[in-house]
Design a protein around this motif. Structure first.
Motif, PDB file in Angstrom:
ATOM      1  N   UNK A 282       0.853  -1.177   0.000  1.00 29.80           N
ATOM      2  CA  UNK A 282       0.000   0.000   0.000  1.00 29.80           C
ATOM      3  C   UNK A 282       0.893   1.233   0.000  1.00 29.80           C
ATOM      4  N   UNK A 283       0.647   2.140  -0.945  1.00 32.14           N
ATOM      5  CA  UNK A 283       1.409   3.381  -1.033  1.00 32.14           C
ATOM      6  C   UNK A 283       0.462   4.529  -0.732  1.00 32.14           C
ATOM      7  N   UNK A 284       0.756   5.255   0.332  1.00 32.32           N
ATOM      8  CA  UNK A 284      -0.141   6.289   0.845  1.00 32.32           C
ATOM      9  C   UNK A 284       0.535   7.653   0.765  1.00 32.32           C
ATOM     10  N   UNK A 285      -0.080   8.654   0.117  1.00 29.65           N
ATOM     11  CA  UNK A 285       0.498  10.001   0.098  1.00 29.65           C
ATOM     12  C   UNK A 285       0.634  10.544   1.519  1.00 29.65           C
ATOM     13  N   UNK A 286       1.779  11.110   1.822  1.00 25.54           N
ATOM     14  CA  UNK A 286       2.038  11.599   3.173  1.00 25.54           C
ATOM     15  C   UNK A 286       1.067  12.701   3.572  1.00 25.54           C
ATOM     16  N   UNK A 287       0.704  13.565   2.616  1.00 21.27           N
ATOM     17  CA  UNK A 287      -0.174  14.679   2.945  1.00 21.27           C
ATOM     18  C   UNK A 287      -1.649  14.327   2.826  1.00 21.27           C
ATOM     19  N   UNK A 290      -4.779   8.005   4.824  1.00 24.73           N
ATOM     20  CA  UNK A 290      -6.037   7.291   4.639  1.00 24.73           C
ATOM     21  C   UNK A 290      -6.358   7.000   3.192  1.00 24.73           C
ATOM     22  N   UNK A 291      -5.619   7.612   2.251  1.00 23.68           N
ATOM     23  CA  UNK A 291      -5.803   7.325   0.829  1.00 23.68           C
ATOM     24  C   UNK A 291      -4.638   6.477   0.334  1.00 23.68           C
ATOM     25  N   UNK A 292      -4.858   5.758  -0.762  1.00 18.76           N
ATOM     26  CA  UNK A 292      -3.805   4.921  -1.332  1.00 18.76           C
ATOM     27  C   UNK A 292      -3.759   5.141  -2.837  1.00 18.76           C
ATOM     28  N   UNK A 293      -2.627   4.784  -3.441  1.00 14.29           N
ATOM     29  CA  UNK A 293      -2.460   4.866  -4.887  1.00 14.29           C
ATOM     30  C   UNK A 293      -2.838   3.520  -5.492  1.00 14.29           C
ATOM     31  N   UNK A 294      -3.707   3.539  -6.486  1.00 13.30           N
ATOM     32  CA  UNK A 294      -4.148   2.306  -7.126  1.00 13.30           C
ATOM     33  C   UNK A 294      -3.204   1.920  -8.256  1.00 13.30           C
ATOM     34  N   UNK A 295      -3.460   0.753  -8.842  1.00 12.50           N
ATOM     35  CA  UNK A 295      -2.639   0.290  -9.966  1.00 12.50           C
ATOM     36  C   UNK A 295      -2.751   1.206 -11.170  1.00 12.50           C
ATOM     37  N   UNK A 296      -3.841   1.960 -11.252  1.00 11.72           N
ATOM     38  CA  UNK A 296      -4.042   2.890 -12.362  1.00 11.72           C
ATOM     39  C   UNK A 296      -3.441   4.264 -12.083  1.00 11.72           C
ATOM     40  N   UNK A 297      -2.617   4.331 -11.010  1.00 13.82           N
ATOM     41  CA  UNK A 297      -1.978   5.584 -10.605  1.00 13.82           C
ATOM     42  C   UNK A 297      -3.000   6.681 -10.325  1.00 13.82           C
ATOM     43  N   UNK A 298      -4.046   6.306  -9.618  1.00 13.65           N
ATOM     44  CA  UNK A 298      -5.017   7.269  -9.118  1.00 13.65           C
ATOM     45  C   UNK A 298      -5.088   7.118  -7.610  1.00 13.65           C
ATOM     46  N   UNK A 299      -5.659   8.105  -6.954  1.00 11.74           N
ATOM     47  CA  UNK A 299      -5.782   8.065  -5.508  1.00 11.74           C
ATOM     48  C   UNK A 299      -7.171   7.589  -5.121  1.00 11.74           C
ATOM     49  N   UNK A 300      -7.214   6.717  -4.123  1.00 12.56           N
ATOM     50  CA  UNK A 300      -8.477   6.150  -3.689  1.00 12.56           C
ATOM     51  C   UNK A 300      -8.512   6.118  -2.175  1.00 12.56           C
TER      52      UNK A 300
END
Length: 301
Positions: A282-287, A290-300
């Protein structure tokens, strides 16, 4: 300096008696255990060094040599190299290694700590309850083996602007600063915003510290192309590749920081020393926690 050396200096190059200069040319009656204040000798060394540079007079170099060897090296504790004593006794039969007088140590107990959990021990003996915003006073005959240990809990807290007081108007009573012990915290935002806590009874209900385990999980993704370094950024709610800024201290560093961890654990063990294959991350933007980056390079979320 010439006046001090001719009227107030001992043979070792030091001066003063009990942090004072006594009657000039009457040093014989001032010999005691409270002679040669070490910081005075240090300051005289600086003066003589500068005077020698300006005037090139040999007497300033002679003084520097005498005071350095006899007035500085001599104030080190024999059993503790590098630890200095404050006064160097000059009276006959007196020793710098003997201290038969007790002294008081005042230790500040900061106001930001908590009564619950705050404690002090001296040589493993509990000194009782501590009062934040006061001093812990200890009077004893100190020894080189004495060990004073302080335990001061630190926590999140808020401070109203009217409490300082910087603004006592009722309509601004809810304007708060968030502190962690003595540190005033800064919030990460993209504009002006208000945090409405509602009916909360404790700071922990709406704000919490980032676990220290996250430190090993933070990373930045980079790519080099045509001689330029690009970084993955989550600015403005979308993922883009931006040229790495040449100047530090911008918001780009925050937007380009991500937290990576496995799905089945919040810990990232040995991430930098091993290659993880076949493991979901799981890759989560620091700022945007609670959100993660999906395989499609979008935030979810």
């Amino acid at each position: 300096m010439d006046t001090i050396n001719s009227s107030h200096s001992y043979a070792i190059g030091g001066t003063s008696a009990g942090e004072f200069w006594t009657d000039p040319k009457r040093l014989a009656q001032a010999l005691s255990t409270e002679n040669e204040e070490s910081c005075t000798t240090f300051n005289m060394l600086k003066i003589s060094r500068n005077l020698f540079r300006w005037r090139k007079s040999i007497e300033y170099a002679d003084y520097y040599e005498r005071a350095l060897i006899n007035g500085v090296l001599s104030i080190q504790r024999g059993s503790d190299p590098g630890v200095m004593i404050y006064m160097l006794p000059q009276a006959p039969g007196r020793s710098k290694a003997t201290n038969s007088q007790s002294s008081k140590l005042n230790v500040r107990i900061p106001s930001w700590t908590s009564v619950d959990g705050a404690k002090a021990t001296l040589n493993d003996k509990d000194l009782g309850s501590l009062s934040p915003g006061s001093f812990l006073s200890i009077t004893k005959l100190w020894n080189s083996g004495d060990h004073l240990l302080l335990h001061l809990p630190i926590s999140l807290r808020t401070e109203a602007i009217k409490a300082i007081p910087s603004d006592d108007r009722p309509e601004y009573a809810s304007l708060l600063a968030v502190l962690f012990g003595p540190f005033v915290l800064a919030g990460l935002s993209t504009g002006d915003w208000n945090t409405k806590g509602g009916n909360i009874s404790a700071n922990s209900d709406w704000i919490s510290a980032v676990p220290s385990s996250y430190n090993s999980q933070l990373m930045t993704f980079t790519q080099v192309s045509n001689g330029k370094t690009y970084i993955l950024s989550s600015a403005n709610g979308s993922l883009t590749m931006q040229v790495k800024p040449e100047v530090d201290g911008t918001d780009t560093a925050i937007h380009a920081t991500f937290r990576a961890h496995t799905q089945d654990s919040t810990e990232l063990h040995e991430f930098y020393s091993t290659t993880i294959e076949g493991t979901s991350m799981l890759v989560e933007p620091f700022d945007l926690p609670g959100t993660v980056i999906t395989n499609n390079l979008t935030q979810s979320t």
